[in-house]
Design a protein around this motif. Structure first.
Motif: not given
Length: 474
Positions: A307-312, A291-303
């Motif tokens: 936030a992506a690092l925190t979620l990863y 669940s968390l990695v899905f959020e990370a990928v989304e944040k990563d995709g929009v730059g």
């Protein structure tokens, strides 16, 4: 039952083989189911001839509790039977032996493996606590290892366990003297908190390498010497060597309080950062991580790299336990490849975010110096800003732990100053400085965490290897 070498009792549907252990009232055998699947179990054979009234009550309580409690880290009672001479408790078989034997064979355990074991024990105790049950005989000999590849602790031997209520009358001594809480010996008035003391003694003496300090806090040559130490008012001192983490030391100090009113409470024990039940290996670990990695990928995709690092980071905190929990070899290998991909991406993001954060931090030097000029009449604020400047200098030198410590010190003071600062330009600059320092401190925490991921994964694998080696020595 004496520990003689005669043949085991006969039990319908089971073939009893090797004796696993014996005591005053019972012996435990490895056994096989005769028909259908050759299931391996353990059979506790209790001789009726040796039972007095108290023993019968203890046995009935043990059966009642084990029938009512189902938990992955509590020994499963599969069935119980009886004949003219014996009462038989049929439980799951734990080929890893008990924790005491495991520790003696290994001598040294890394703190992270110690933490895994403690999480599993705490998880079992949480289940008991929620049902108002106290074990009252916690010791390494009553903690079994379920297997060789994925060693799970199994809390066993509930012969002294009971549903705890507050009682005015003195209570009977229960348990093993070395692990017995002082209030059991000194006043005979006690409650469920005695189990927390026993956990502290286990952690002190065994969980961290025969353990942390090589002996129990009340190690003695005789019972009279032991009783004298227990009744003493002297504070239990934790040796400075070997070095353990601050969280581990803090937990030990909270558990080993002689006065139960000063001892850490059950809720605080379960929530303690060294216990960290939120991130223990369990069936839900993979679901939380995914669940968390899905959020990370989304944040990563929009730059949104920070936030992506925190979620990863948060996802990997659950992926590592999930890797340990997974039993299927193929799925485990596939999961390990995914985890390595996420670690690699987190490392890439760490570089991007670090560069951005450092640029902002260095750009803030001029603003910080100006804020110092504005704080000449506020010595405490000026001192906090000096600490922030020292943190930036350590950060620039790559001294991550020192920098994080200084950032956190400065933030504590700056936040206090902000709450007392009236509206105006100085407050605006102070607010901006706090945000900048806070971002960098949070980043450094994640940087430290990323450096632990690979070692955490290796330690989980090392645990399996430790148990295999241990069992081969038994």
């Amino acid at each position: 039952m004496a520990s003689g070498s005669w043949a085991p009792p006969r039990l319908d549907d089971f073939i009893l083989t090797d004796k696993l252990g014996s005591g005053t009232y019972a012996a435990v055998y490895k056994a096989y189911r005769r028909h259908n699947v050759r299931e391996v179990v353990a059979v506790k054979c209790v001789s009726k001839r040796t039972l007095n009234k108290a023993s019968v009550e203890n046995l009935l309580t043990e059966i009642e509790i084990l029938k009512a409690v189902h938990h992955p880290h509590i020994l499963e009672l599969k069935d119980f039977q009886w004949n003219q001479d014996y009462i038989f408790l049929i439980t799951e078989y734990c080929p890893g032996g008990d924790l005491s034997r495991f520790i003696r064979s290994r001598r040294i355990l890394p703190e992270k493996i110690t933490q895994i074991f403690l999480q599993q024990l705490a998880s079992a105790l949480k289940c008991l606590y929620e049902k108002n049950i106290s074990h009252l005989d916690l010791k390494p000999q009553n903690i079994l290892l379920s297997g060789l590849d994925r060693p799970h602790l199994k809390l066993a031997d509930f012969g002294f366990a009971q549903h705890m209520m507050s009682q005015d009358e003195p209570q009977a001594l229960r348990g093993s003297p070395l692990y017995m809480a002082p209030e059991m010996v000194c006043s005979r008035h006690y409650d469920a908190r005695v189990d927390l003391w026993s956990v502290g003694v286990i952690l002190y003496a065994l969980f961290s390498a025969e353990a942390l300090f090589g002996k129990a806090p009340f190690a003695s040559k005789s019972f009279s010497e032991l009783e004298e130490k227990i009744r003493s008012d002297r504070t239990i001192e934790l040796p400075t060597r070997p070095r353990v983490s601050l969280d581990c030391r803090d937990l030990l100090q909270g558990l080993l309080k002689r006065d139960p009113n000063e001892r850490i409470s059950f809720p605080d024990f379960f929530a303690h950062p060294f216990v960290d039940l939120e991130h223990m290996a369990c069936a839900e670990s993979l679901q939380k991580a995914t669940s968390l990695v899905f959020e990370a990928v989304e944040k990563d995709g929009v730059g949104e790299h920070a936030a992506a690092l925190t979620l990863y980071c948060r996802a990997l905190d659950h992926f590592i336990p999930a890797l340990h929990y997974e039993a299927d070899v193929r799925r485990k290998q596939a999961l390990r490849l995914k985890v390595n991909q996420y670690i690699s991406r987190a490392e890439e993001l760490k570089v991007l975010v670090s560069s951005s954060n450092k640029t902002l931090l260095m750009q803030g030097n001029t603003s910080r110096e100006l804020l110092k000029e504005m704080a000449q009449d506020k010595p405490r604020l000026f001192a906090a800003l000096e600490v922030a400047s020292a943190a930036v200098a350590k950060d620039d030198e790559g001294m991550v732990f020192d920098a994080l410590d200084l950032y956190q010190q400065s933030l504590g003071e700056l936040l206090l100053m902000l709450s007392a600062e009236p509206a105006g330009r100085r407050r605006e600059r102070l607010h901006s400085e706090i945000q900048t320092v806070m971002r960098r401190a949070e980043f450094l925490k994640e940087q430290i965490k990323t450096s632990d991921w690979k070692s955490s994964s290796l330690d989980q694998e090392a645990l399996s290897e430790s148990v295999r080696s241990s069992c081969s020595l038994q």
